[in-house]
Design a protein around this motif. Structure first.
Motif: not given
Length: 448
Positions: A433-443
């Motif tokens: 979850i945290v890895t994907r959320v971090e990816g979304v925020i960076n996107d």
């Protein structure tokens, strides 16, 4: 053929889910989306649990529907007994409905009826005090109680005028520099006291608050001592305390009832989302002894009913869900994995220039986004940041669902996303979850 379903945006169909299993939603175009939001903090066991489906089928074989004012069924008695026993009898009776909004409507009516059961001049109590940036549902009564400016806006002319709103407990934005938590609590309690005096203490039925705020403020735990102080004000003026745990209750914050962590017992409490885990529409109003005694010694009944209250299938669903939560000791998992979720979010995202605050408890966390971190300046509402984060998460590069919320800063501006996964989440899934959320925020914002 033109679509017939009324979508949130009429011309924009939402993704079609053709299958759900565990923590994943499969779309018609082949995406496997990790449901990190549990829908709207609802699917606390994940999706497609065979034990819950078996309980639903078994109830359908017995009784699909009865009208609750005429009849009861064993499943309704069982879930009511479970709920009262879970409070050690502090909440004595349970009124089962089909949603959190309906539970709030019932709570408002119950509070009003309580005072009509007492001697005059208590009958003149018709007002409620609630909080800004709050949400209690979308029917006219519940919407009028909530304090979210945007959701209320076009309906203001037809909303009841008997509710006033005070500041929420929101330390990230509202605590003054150098102010201690005790002083902050005292200031908020003084504000409630002043509002009682302004409207007339003998006109107020109840103070209504979410024990832990939902999407319109973003998972803000109360400052220690806050609810004790607010209840003292209510008790001083003879008013009831209504705690809305539609989103935060039934285990979401690490205890079955969120108020267990606050050192208070409400007079009326609402629950819903985690009660049936999304397998059937169900909510409930829990009624404390003070109110039960007044009704018992007065008219002897609640002057309110709905067609689907105490629905047998919904009650059987809730019984099954709560048995699984108890037997699998999932509240402990909520606490353990929730702590890890908070730590990991902080480690990975606290340094991002547009993540202003990370807050939560149990498996109920939010990220608040800001345009300028130094002065906590929110993004303007027209930028739609929360919705942009949500939509980006659903794209095939990320495949994760979070809950967007807007208006947290002042009722109009300010964006958050919530993370509210299933109670049986694993450590590895927290990391995903945290890895994907971090990816979304960076996107959305660009890498830090």
């Amino acid at each position: 053929m033109a679509p017939s379903l009324l979508y949130p945006k009429i011309s924009t169909p939402t993704p079609s889910i053709i299958h759900s299993e565990g923590n994943y939603l499969t779309t018609s175009d082949g995406r496997r989306i990790f449901d990190a939001s549990g829908g709207a903090a609802v699917a606390c066991l994940g999706h497609n649990d065979p034990r819950v489906k078996e309980a639903i089928l078994a109830q359908l074989d017995q009784t699909a529907y009865v009208y609750s004012p005429f009849f009861t069924v064993p499943a309704a008695e069982e879930i009511a007994s479970f709920l009262t026993e879970s409070t050690d009898g502090k909440m004595e009776r349970v009124f089962v409905v089909s949603s959190g909004t309906e539970a709030i409507e019932a709570a408002l009516k119950m509070a009003r009826q309580y005072f009509t059961e007492l001697r005059e001049p208590q009958w003149q109590r018709t007002r409620f005090i609630a909080r800004k940036q709050s949400y209690h549902g979308n029917t006219l009564g519940s919407l009028g109680t909530g304090g979210h400016k945007v959701r209320r806006a076009i309906y203001e002319p037809i909303l009841a005028q008997n509710v006033s709103h005070i500041s929420p407990c929101y330390p990230y934005r509202d605590m003054k520099e150098g102010e201690s938590e005790d002083d902050y609590v005292a200031r908020l309690a003084d504000e409630l006291e002043a509002e009682f005096l302004r409207v007339g203490p003998d006109t107020v039925c109840a103070f209504v608050a979410e024990t832990m705020s939902g999407t319109t403020l973003g998972c803000v735990p109360a400052v220690p001592g806050y609810f004790k102080a607010m209840k003292e004000v209510c008790d001083r003026h003879g008013a009831l305390l209504i705690l809305d745990e539609v989103m935060s209750g039934m285990g979401r914050t690490g205890t079955l009832h969120a108020w267990e962590q606050e050192g208070v017992v409400p007079d009326l409490q609402t629950v819903a989302k985690g009660l049936g885990a999304g397998y059937a529409p169900i909510g409930a109003l829990l009624v404390g002894s003070r109110v039960v005694d007044a009704l018992s010694n007065g008219t002897g009944g609640f002057i309110h009913s709905q067609t689907y209250q105490g629905h047998p299938v919904a009650c059987a669903t809730a019984v099954a869900v709560q048995k699984i939560i108890r037997e699998e000791i999932l509240l402990e998992n909520v606490r353990v994995q929730g702590q890890y979720l908070g730590e990991l979010l902080t480690e990975r995202l606290a340094g991002h220039p547009h993540v202003g605050d990370i807050r939560g408890r149990g498996l109920f966390w939010a990220l608040e986004f800001v345009k300028d971190k130094a002065i906590k300046r929110p993004f303007p509402a027209e930028e739609g940041i929360a919705q942009k984060v949500h939509r980006t998460g659903l794209e095939k590069e990320h495949c994760i669902s979070v809950i967007p919320g807007a208006g947290v800063a002042d009722g109009v501006n300010g964006d958050i996303v919530q993370i509210a996964p299933a109670y049986n989440i694993s450590r590895e899934e927290i990391e995903l979850i945290v890895t994907r959320v971090e990816g979304v925020i960076n996107d959305v914002f660009g890498a830090q």
